[in-house]
Write an enzyme that holds these catalytic residues in place. Structure first.
Site, short mmCIF file in Angstrom:
data_model
loop_
_atom_site.label_atom_id
_atom_site.label_comp_id
_atom_site.label_asym_id
_atom_site.label_seq_id
_atom_site.Cartn_x
_atom_site.Cartn_y
_atom_site.Cartn_z
N LYS A 3 34.64 -40.92 25.84
CA LYS A 3 33.82 -40.28 24.19
C LYS A 3 32.11 -40.53 25.04
CE LYS A 3 36.67 -39.02 20.35
NZ LYS A 3 36.29 -38.51 19.59
N GLU B 154 26.71 -42.29 16.26
CA GLU B 154 26.25 -41.07 15.80
C GLU B 154 25.47 -41.71 14.70
OE1 GLU B 154 29.40 -38.57 18.59
OE2 GLU B 154 29.13 -37.94 16.26
N HIS C 217 39.85 -36.38 8.26
CA HIS C 217 39.38 -35.66 9.27
C HIS C 217 39.71 -35.26 10.94
CE1 HIS C 217 35.82 -37.74 8.33
NE2 HIS C 217 35.96 -39.06 8.69
N ARG D 248 43.07 -30.09 26.76
CA ARG D 248 45.00 -29.34 26.85
C ARG D 248 44.91 -28.35 25.91
NH1 ARG D 248 45.24 -30.84 21.38
NH2 ARG D 248 44.11 -32.39 21.00
#
Ligand code: ADP
Length: 496
Positions: free
Chosen positions: A118, A202, A237, A294
């Site tokens: 990430k 973040e 989430h 994917r």
């Protein structure tokens, strides 16, 4: 490249079946793989050939790269479709398939590796001019650095694992006093889940919406987007209800988001079907979150509104063919909704509920699609993701799709385990969903939808079945079936 005659599907459950159906339509033979726990599974029976990989735990079966490759060799497969989860985003697996002379039906290993990290993906997106959530470009080294960064972007912030996925390493930090504890937890969770303890920070966006864009690229430079999906209704989430298009994305916003998604895909040299995920704030600003390299669980809603078969497109791209269309050939038609049927108890915080499905007959009818892991009664195993099926509906309007979904969920004939069906019905009936007032906090903001227990559909059905089976009806399935405690592997399971 070239001809694909036999595809090994390196997966299980509904997605293995879904891939095999398209292979059958294309005249391609299929090889199923399975663990000892899945010997009786529908995907094993549906395939032309099948090969046992090993014991139930995923690492000894569906995640064992060597065993999957051996199965492909033994059965003379010339390609591998990884589905979602398991090895689908494993760059080493993609590379080893190619080394073994097998076509990997997915993007190049390099694109998987870039987007699988990430922090690396965030840096690349920033360079490519795709907006990212404000935060650290790279993993945070020390607590002092973390504190300085969090002060800079302002609380609340969220920690994430660089090697992340499945919500692992994600900790909400509301104030400076919570930071040290959250960082320590996130690092240890990242280390134990991925063997990589790197964590970054973040900005935590307030009640954003999750909107993602499907892209499709061939190996000759052809590239299209297939519009957006909204996946804001989540628990822990993780998605549970999705739709396409989003109820609030305007043509102008769609143009900007799909442009950004194609830019993101080009930046990592993407080929095949992929999804660029964004968070969208209330001011219609959107931020890149990650790219899933994917097929997604929720791809049927895109298939409904475009009329395309995404697995067939993946196979054509893997064969080296050009896309048969350009962007202007495509159009979005109507509206589609998907509800995921998990063996989970919504009233107990969506705790998994394993056990026997004593009855399972999915819904059908005009504009209704049920992608199920079972073709009759069966067992929801404690070893894997507890998704039983996905119900998707299409309508000319969102309201028509919603009403159809309500009808389809009520028609779904299932008993034996608790499922998310009653929860999904209540969401479909809710005023907030009807109005399209969604955010990733939907489930928390409307907690009663998960916790209320109206006269359960499942109880009514279980009562009817008990009567047919000639057994006394008391508290239905839970009482009669052996109680299964969710094991640790359930709590650690990944969803997609
Ligand atoms: P994973 O890959 O582990 O599933 P994602 O990065 O895809 O994690 O995020 C999953 C979900 O977590 C998002 O759909 C959203 O609900 C929430 N989320 C992630 N990042 C943020 C953020 N910066 N602010 C608010 N919510 C977030």
């Amino acid at each position: 490249m070239g001809q694909l005659r036999k595809v090994l599907v390196a997966n299980r459950g509904e997605i293995a079946l879904r891939i095999m159906r398209t292979c059958k339509e294309l005249g391609i033979r299929t090889v199923a793989v399975y663990s000892e726990a899945d010997r009786q599974s529908a995907h094993v029976r549906y395939a032309d050939e099948a090969c046992c990989l090993g014991p139930a735990p995923s690492r000894e079966s569906y995640l064992a790269i060597g065993r999957v490759l051996d199965a492909a060799m033994q059965h003379g497969a010339d390609a591998v479709h990884p589905g979602y989860g398991f090895l689908s985003e494993n760059a080493e697996f993609a590379a080893r398939c190619e080394e073994a002379g097998l076509t990997f039906i997915g993007p190049p290993a390099r694109a998987i590796a870039i987007m699988g990290d990430k922090t690396r993906a965030r840096m690349l997106m920033a360079q490519a001019g795709v907006p990212i959530v404000p935060g650290t470009p790279d993993a945070v080294e020390s607590l002092e650095e973390a504190a300085a960064i969090a002060d800079g972007i302002g609380y609340p912030v969220i920690t994430k694992a660089a090697a992340g996925g499945g919500g692992k390493g994600m900790r909400l930090v509301q104030s400076p006093s919570e930071l040290a504890h959250a960082m320590a937890l996130a690092q240890s969770e990242a280390q134990s889940s991925f063997g990589d303890g790197r964590v970054f920070i973040e900005k935590y966006l307030v009640k954003p919406r999750h909107v993602e864009v499907q892209v499709l690229m061939d190996s000759h430079g052809g590239a299209v987007h297939l519009y957006e999906r909204e996946c804001s209704i989540q628990r822990r989430h993780q998605k549970v209800i999705e739709e396409a298009p989003s109820a609030i994305v305007t043509p102008g916003l769609r143009q900007r988001m799909t442009d950004a998604a194609l830019k993101a895909a080009h930046a990592c040299g993407y080929i095949g079907a992929g999804t660029v995920e964004f968070l969208l704030d209330r001011d219609q600003h959107f931020y890149f979150m990650e790219m899933n390299t994917r097929l997604q669980v929720e791809h049927p809603v895109t298939e409904w509104i475009t009329g395309l078969d995404l697995v067939a497109e993946q196979i054509r791209v893997a064969r080296g063919e050009r896309l048969a269309f350009v962007q202007s050939d495509l159009a979005m038609r109507g509206h589609a909704i998907e509800c995921r049927v998990y063996a989970e108890d919504a009233a107990s915080g969506f705790l998994p509920d394993a056990g026997l499905l004593i009855r399972h007959a999915p819904c059908s009818g005009l504009g209704v699609r049920a992608d199920a892991a079972f073709d009759g009664p069966g067992e929801v195993s404690i070893h894997y993701d507890p998704m039983i099926a996905k119900v998707s509906t299409w309508g000319r309007t969102r309201e028509e799709a919603r009403r159809r979904m309500l009808r389809a969920l009520k028609d779904y004939d299932i008993a034996g385990v608790k499922t998310t069906i009653p929860f999904c019905i209540r969401v479909m009936e809710s005023e907030a969903f009807r109005r399209g007032e969604l955010s990733t906090h939907f489930v928390n903001d409307h907690a009663a939808l998960a916790t209320s227990r109206p006269a359960g559909l499942e109880s009514a059905r279980a009562a009817a079945i008990a009567a047919v089976l000639g057994r006394p009806y008391d508290r239905p399935t839970e009482a009669r079936l052996p109680a299964v405690q969710p094991s640790r592997s359930w709590q650690r399971r990944r969803t997609y």
